[in-house]
Design a protein around this motif. Structure first.
Motif, PDB file in Angstrom:
ATOM      1  N   ALA A  58       0.069   8.043  -5.101  1.00 34.37           N
ATOM      2  CA  ALA A  58      -0.461   7.054  -4.164  1.00 34.37           C
ATOM      3  C   ALA A  58      -0.781   7.694  -2.825  1.00 34.37           C
ATOM      4  O   ALA A  58      -1.853   7.457  -2.245  1.00 34.37           O
ATOM      5  CB  ALA A  58       0.541   5.915  -3.999  1.00 34.37           C
ATOM      6  N   ARG A  59       0.123   8.518  -2.324  1.00 33.06           N
ATOM      7  CA  ARG A  59      -0.119   9.189  -1.031  1.00 33.06           C
ATOM      8  C   ARG A  59      -1.318  10.120  -1.118  1.00 33.06           C
ATOM      9  O   ARG A  59      -2.136  10.188  -0.189  1.00 33.06           O
ATOM     10  CB  ARG A  59       1.135   9.954  -0.595  1.00 33.06           C
ATOM     11  N   GLU A  60      -1.429  10.838  -2.232  1.00 33.38           N
ATOM     12  CA  GLU A  60      -2.548  11.769  -2.403  1.00 33.38           C
ATOM     13  C   GLU A  60      -3.874  11.015  -2.459  1.00 33.38           C
ATOM     14  O   GLU A  60      -4.867  11.433  -1.844  1.00 33.38           O
ATOM     15  CB  GLU A  60      -2.343  12.575  -3.686  1.00 33.38           C
ATOM     16  N   VAL A  72      -9.020   3.154  -2.023  1.00 32.30           N
ATOM     17  CA  VAL A  72      -7.886   3.534  -2.860  1.00 32.30           C
ATOM     18  C   VAL A  72      -7.577   2.353  -3.766  1.00 32.30           C
ATOM     19  O   VAL A  72      -7.512   1.205  -3.324  1.00 32.30           O
ATOM     20  CB  VAL A  72      -6.660   3.948  -2.015  1.00 32.30           C
ATOM     21  N   VAL A  73      -7.413   2.633  -5.073  1.00 29.20           N
ATOM     22  CA  VAL A  73      -7.302   1.584  -6.081  1.00 29.20           C
ATOM     23  C   VAL A  73      -6.008   1.749  -6.866  1.00 29.20           C
ATOM     24  O   VAL A  73      -5.664   2.865  -7.275  1.00 29.20           O
ATOM     25  CB  VAL A  73      -8.505   1.628  -7.050  1.00 29.20           C
ATOM     26  N   ALA A  88      -1.159   2.538   1.349  1.00 34.34           N
ATOM     27  CA  ALA A  88      -2.443   2.199   1.960  1.00 34.34           C
ATOM     28  C   ALA A  88      -2.313   1.419   3.257  1.00 34.34           C
ATOM     29  O   ALA A  88      -3.192   1.485   4.123  1.00 34.34           O
ATOM     30  CB  ALA A  88      -3.290   1.404   0.969  1.00 34.34           C
ATOM     31  N   LEU A  89      -1.219   0.658   3.421  1.00 38.27           N
ATOM     32  CA  LEU A  89      -1.056  -0.170   4.611  1.00 38.27           C
ATOM     33  C   LEU A  89      -1.053   0.706   5.864  1.00 38.27           C
ATOM     34  O   LEU A  89      -0.367   1.725   5.925  1.00 38.27           O
ATOM     35  CB  LEU A  89       0.258  -0.957   4.517  1.00 38.27           C
ATOM     36  N   ASN A  90      -1.829   0.305   6.847  1.00 37.49           N
ATOM     37  CA  ASN A  90      -1.961   1.020   8.133  1.00 37.49           C
ATOM     38  C   ASN A  90      -2.668   2.362   8.012  1.00 37.49           C
ATOM     39  O   ASN A  90      -2.659   3.152   8.956  1.00 37.49           O
ATOM     40  CB  ASN A  90      -0.583   1.233   8.795  1.00 37.49           C
TER      41      ASN A  90
END
Length: 319
Positions: A58-60, A72-73, A88-90
């Motif tokens: 997720a971070r990548e 980002v999905v 993804a938030l912020n």
């Protein structure tokens, strides 16, 4: 609030949890590849190939989406969606969903179809819209957060699914077994909006999903549309009475029960009146250990979700 600055034809950076839903990861990849090729849209898939890889993927994906002004999905169930939303938030990224789970409350609330091909069309054609995010301490929740009986229900449900498969009847049966076994009550001190209350409860449930609340019949169902969360606490009772509450919920009449306390809020602090410095808290179906006190609140920034303007299933529950 300003939407993310997307590229003219933003690429899709997709975190795919191969363990979610029916496990048809290859079919999902084919649908994504075919759909994106048809409109010449770039994409990249980050496949989660192990239980500890989700957050790193997720971070990548978020970092790459920021570089490319892409989307980002999350392709998976509520737990996968939660993990990608946390990253993804912020971040300044737009967010999208390809639902692959059992109940898919988040996607259904926002009008995203359960069919992967149809959900992909949402990603390819819709604009990002602001969606409220709930927080408990530093953990994101998009659907709900809970402790006590409901968290135990989720924990037991995952154990049953690991043994018997990811089916709705398995979720129902595991819930019935957990209720009949019962859990110890909690003694909690809650404070919100200048109010305070001490309660003895078997579960505290904080909701951020209008569809789920409408379906069980809570007066606070539209709280997320009004910038608030909803708290639901159940008074301790017998297993037989708890089964009656489950039946009320199935009939959309939970809010009518005398044993249910519910109210809406923007921020609330919850601490134990006896012991328990760290507790199990379920956020969107995933179990976490969090330190008391628990601070529930609406996140100051929204999640920018690619979604239709109208959510048909949610609108139907309001009629």
């Amino acid at each position: 609030m300003t939407p993310p600055d997307l590229a003219p034809h933003p690429p899709l950076l997709i975190v795919l949890n191969a363990g979610s839903g029916s496990g048809e990861a290859a079919r999902t990849r084919d649908i994504i590849a075919t759909g994106c090729a048809a409109v010449q849209r770039d994409f990249q898939i980050y496949e989660v190939d192990g239980p500890n890889r989700l957050q790193a993927c997720a971070r990548e994906a978020v970092e790459r989406a920021r570089e490319m002004r892409g989307v980002v999905v999350a392709a998976g169930g509520d737990g996968t969606i939660n993990a990608v939303a946390q990253a993804a938030l912020n971040s300044g990224c737009a967010f999208g969903v390809l639902p692959q789970g059992t109940f898919n409350y988040f996607s259904r609330t926002h009008g995203i179809p359960p069919d992967t091909g149809e959900a992909l069309q949402v990603l390819l054609n819709e604009n990002p819209r602001a969606v409220q995010v709930g927080m408990v301490n530093e953990k994101v929740f998009l659907v709900n957060a809970s402790l006590g009986l409901y968290a135990k229900l989720l924990e037991d449900r995952e154990a049953f699914k690991a043994q018997y498969g990811r089916h709705r009847w398995v979720a129902f049966w595991s819930g019935l077994v957990t209720v009949l076994r019962g859990v110890r009550p909690w003694y909690l001190h809650m404070s919100w909006h200048g109010k305070q209350r001490d309660i003895r409860t078997q579960t505290l449930f904080v909701a951020n999903n209008s569809l789920q609340m409408h379906q069980v019949g809570l007066a606070e169902a539209d709280a997320p549309e009004q910038g608030q969360l909803a708290a639901i606490a159940l008074k301790p009772q017998s297993a037989f009475a708890m089964l009656g509450l489950l039946a009320r919920g199935a009939l959309g009449r939970l809010g009518d029960a005398d044993s249910v306390l519910s109210f809406s809020f923007e921020s609330m602090s919850v601490r134990p009146m006896r012991g328990r410095g760290r507790v199990k808290v379920a956020t969107d179906g995933e179990i976490n250990w969090l330190d008391m006190p628990l601070d529930f609140r609406v996140a100051p920034q929204p999640l920018w979700l690619l979604r239709p303007d109208v959510a048909p299933e949610l609108e139907a529950t309001r009629q």
